[in-house]
Scaffold this active site. Sequence first.
Site, PDB file in Angstrom:
ATOM      1  CG  PHE A 233      48.707  65.798  78.526  1.00  0.00           C
ATOM      2  CD1 PHE A 233      49.556  66.900  78.565  1.00  0.00           C
ATOM      3  CD2 PHE A 233      48.896  64.844  77.518  1.00  0.00           C
ATOM      4  CE1 PHE A 233      50.572  67.050  77.620  1.00  0.00           C
ATOM      5  CE2 PHE A 233      49.896  64.992  76.571  1.00  0.00           C
ATOM      6  CZ  PHE A 233      50.742  66.101  76.623  1.00  0.00           C
ATOM      7  CG  ASP A 234      44.663  67.630  85.352  1.00  0.00           C
ATOM      8  OD1 ASP A 234      43.612  66.958  85.313  1.00  0.00           O
ATOM      9  OD2 ASP A 234      44.754  68.720  85.941  1.00  0.00           O
ATOM     10  N   GLY A 235      43.408  67.287  82.672  1.00  0.00           N
ATOM     11  CA  GLY A 235      42.546  68.033  81.758  1.00  0.00           C
ATOM     12  C   GLY A 235      42.512  69.524  82.051  1.00  0.00           C
TER      13      GLY A 235
ATOM     14  CG  ASP B 103      45.581  72.173  87.690  1.00  0.00           C
ATOM     15  OD1 ASP B 103      44.788  73.048  88.069  1.00  0.00           O
ATOM     16  OD2 ASP B 103      45.246  70.974  87.554  1.00  0.00           O
TER      17      ASP B 103
END
Length: 312
Positions: free
Chosen positions: A178-180, A293
């Site tokens: 996951f990106d943050g 994103d």
Amino acid sequence: MADPESTVINTNVKQKDPSEALVIAVTTRAIFNLEEEHKLYLEKGKEEYTRHQQANQDKPLPPGTAFAFIQATQYVNKKILESNPAAKDLFDILVLSNNSPESGVRIINSAKHYGLEISKFCFVSDEDSTQYLKSHGVKLFLSADRIDVCNALRRGVSAALVFQQEVQAPSTPLRVVFDGDAVLFSSETDQVFQEQGLEGAVQYERAMEAVPMGEGPLKAFAMHLGKIRKKFSQEKSPIRTYLVTARSGRDMGIRAIKTLREWGLAIDEAFFMDGAPKGPILAQIQPHIFFDDGLHNIQGAQDVGVPSAWVP
């Protein structure tokens, strides 16, 4: 009037309770490579497409971007059931398709060919198929159609856009990255960064260090994944989760770590990239899926052959 949704139950797969399971819905173009067929559909129309799919119904479709991820969830289910045959909180996979049931036979045959444990095939004639996600209890939706993904996010379902790419099937365990900001966490700090630059964002983070960040669009899915992961010890877990964020560890890492702790979400490894490209670290991790994103990060992941999904 024809029912806008016709569901084919896969009787070869044990049906799961959607209130207990982690339900993942994938579209046909996310799980199989249907690029040629999609081109035919756009150029020649639905009838020609249906004719082609019926003529080739016994020819398995090649795997698509989300294929390895779905396979790896089956491995996790197997491990859960080995330790507890009565377990109910398993992964449950359903295919959501705009195909008609006639052209969908090839999809069902392809899933059988690869031994994919898909419990339901939902063939939806409505333009917006995402209205059925909530009724099936879906916790994550993967699609190759941007409008679908935006509609799902608006309905409050974790969702991401899958780009078709050649994917090497990584080995087990299931690895999810996951990106943050704007993925696990809300985009509040991103917005400060846009308005006030890096210095402003760093000051904002320091001031807010003790305050957990808001929820991002994939938090709900990550929490469900974390719940399944908690069944196992760290050494024996068939799931590994990672945070790979553009934040710098020194100035902006503490709040991220405190937020995860506050949520009770254990992440196996966290990488604070300080704006460096994510491709090299992703090549090292070899995840089954990477959520981000930023389209530049998705591109970087694709360049190293990592299956990626964009959270718009």
